[in-house]
Design a protein around this motif. Structure first.
Motif, PDB file in Angstrom:
ATOM      1  N   ARG A 157      -5.026   8.234 -23.380  1.00 36.66           N
ATOM      2  CA  ARG A 157      -6.249   7.468 -23.096  1.00 36.66           C
ATOM      3  C   ARG A 157      -5.907   6.079 -22.584  1.00 36.66           C
ATOM      4  NH1 ARG A 157      -9.823   7.144 -28.148  1.00 36.66           N
ATOM      5  NH2 ARG A 157     -11.493   6.759 -26.663  1.00 36.66           N
ATOM      6  N   ARG A 214      -4.301   9.821 -15.655  1.00 40.29           N
ATOM      7  CA  ARG A 214      -5.745   9.555 -15.567  1.00 40.29           C
ATOM      8  C   ARG A 214      -6.268   8.902 -16.851  1.00 40.29           C
ATOM      9  NH1 ARG A 214      -8.913  14.137 -15.001  1.00 40.29           N
ATOM     10  NH2 ARG A 214     -10.502  12.896 -14.013  1.00 40.29           N
ATOM     11  N   GLU A 236      -8.135   6.247 -19.497  1.00 42.99           N
ATOM     12  CA  GLU A 236      -9.438   5.582 -19.543  1.00 42.99           C
ATOM     13  C   GLU A 236      -9.279   4.069 -19.448  1.00 42.99           C
ATOM     14  OE1 GLU A 236     -11.187   6.921 -23.177  1.00 42.99           O
ATOM     15  OE2 GLU A 236     -11.262   9.008 -22.534  1.00 42.99           O
ATOM     16  N   PRO A 243     -13.061  -3.133 -13.598  1.00 44.71           N
ATOM     17  CA  PRO A 243     -12.935  -1.782 -13.053  1.00 44.71           C
ATOM     18  C   PRO A 243     -11.654  -1.630 -12.238  1.00 44.71           C
ATOM     19  CG  PRO A 243     -15.110  -2.704 -12.606  1.00 44.71           C
ATOM     20  CD  PRO A 243     -14.271  -3.832 -13.083  1.00 44.71           C
ATOM     21  N   GLY A 296     -10.442   1.739 -10.226  1.00 47.10           N
ATOM     22  CA  GLY A 296     -10.642   3.153  -9.956  1.00 47.10           C
ATOM     23  C   GLY A 296     -11.581   3.755 -10.986  1.00 47.10           C
ATOM     24  N   ASP A 297     -11.155   4.858 -11.599  1.00 45.70           N
ATOM     25  CA  ASP A 297     -11.961   5.509 -12.620  1.00 45.70           C
ATOM     26  C   ASP A 297     -11.705   4.953 -14.014  1.00 45.70           C
ATOM     27  OD1 ASP A 297     -13.136   7.219 -10.764  1.00 45.70           O
ATOM     28  OD2 ASP A 297     -11.529   8.700 -10.957  1.00 45.70           O
ATOM     29  N   ALA A 298     -10.825   3.979 -14.110  1.00 46.22           N
ATOM     30  CA  ALA A 298     -10.455   3.396 -15.406  1.00 46.22           C
ATOM     31  C   ALA A 298     -10.942   1.952 -15.500  1.00 46.22           C
ATOM     32  CB  ALA A 298      -8.936   3.451 -15.592  1.00 46.22           C
ATOM     33  N   ARG A 341     -12.857  11.760 -25.960  1.00 46.29           N
ATOM     34  CA  ARG A 341     -11.807  12.784 -25.826  1.00 46.29           C
ATOM     35  C   ARG A 341     -11.546  13.461 -27.156  1.00 46.29           C
ATOM     36  NH1 ARG A 341      -6.991  10.801 -21.724  1.00 46.29           N
ATOM     37  NH2 ARG A 341      -8.295  10.464 -19.922  1.00 46.29           N
TER      38      ARG A 341
END
Length: 209
Positions: free
Chosen positions: A51, A135, A137, A166, A168-170, A209
């Motif tokens: 994570r 990937r 968090e 921020p 990207g996606d994390a 998760r």
């Protein structure tokens, strides 16, 4: 940002970019000149579904000798901080912006030398591949070198530390490198600030998760 492939890790990336393949390929990386004097590549370690992904500057003397990240004095500071912030070590992947030890020799001692901008950029493909494979968090950015690699040269840890941004996606949370706690005139105050930032990072990860 563009990087000449002859001065970059790009040409050493494997076709299959899972962590095992990346680690094996990185062992032969000659994307910058640091490989000539370093003992070995020190790649990241941790679960492929972590994570949290922690990014430091580069391996130190002990990391270079042992082949593992964050096993020296700074690693002990980090381990203490993780425990006190409530971040499980089994939820963490640790790596560095630069995978080879940069140093100057003074007699028998090897003195840490900050990586150059070119060396940071040359190593960036490995870090990008690690981020894509894990990937996470939350990405915890430890110090100015990691911040330059991940957040750009205009990002200032001293001004923006402890603020989730921020990426990207994390979410990224920057703080000082744990080695700077050891160098600080007031270690207790430096560690307290470091721990405060880690607690922000701990709270930034969704508990899904």
């Amino acid at each position: 940002m563009t990087t000449n492939d002859n001065n970059s890790a790009v040409r050493f990336l494997p076709e299959c970019e899972d962590l095992g393949s990346l680690r094996t390929a990185a062992a032969s990386c000659e994307g910058c000149g640091l490989y000539r004097d370093a003992t070995q590549t020190v790649f990241g370690e941790g679960p492929d579904s972590a994570r949290y992904l922690f990014v430091g500057e580069q391996p130190g003397d002990q990391e270079d000798r042992q082949g593992h990240p964050f096993v020296g004095p700074a690693g002990r500071v980090l381990d203490r901080g993780l425990e006190e912030a409530g971040i499980g070590r089994d939820e963490v992947y640790v790596t560095n912006a630069v995978k080879h030890f940069s140093f100057t020799s003074r007699g028998k001692r090897r003195i840490h030398q900050k990586p150059t901008a070119a060396e940071i950029d040359a190593c960036r493909p490995w870090l990008s591949a690690e981020l894509a494979a894990v990937r996470p968090e939350v990405v915890v950015v430890l110090g100015a070198t990691a911040a330059r690699s991940l957040l750009g040269p205009s990002f200032r840890v001293t001004r923006q530390r402890g603020e989730p941004v921020p990426m990207g996606d994390a979410l990224a949370v920057a703080t000082i490198h744990p080695s700077s706690v050891l160098r600080a005139p007031d270690r207790d105050a430096a560690y307290a600030g470091f721990l405060s930032d880690l607690r922000v990072a701990a709270g930034a990860a969704p508990h899904t998760r």
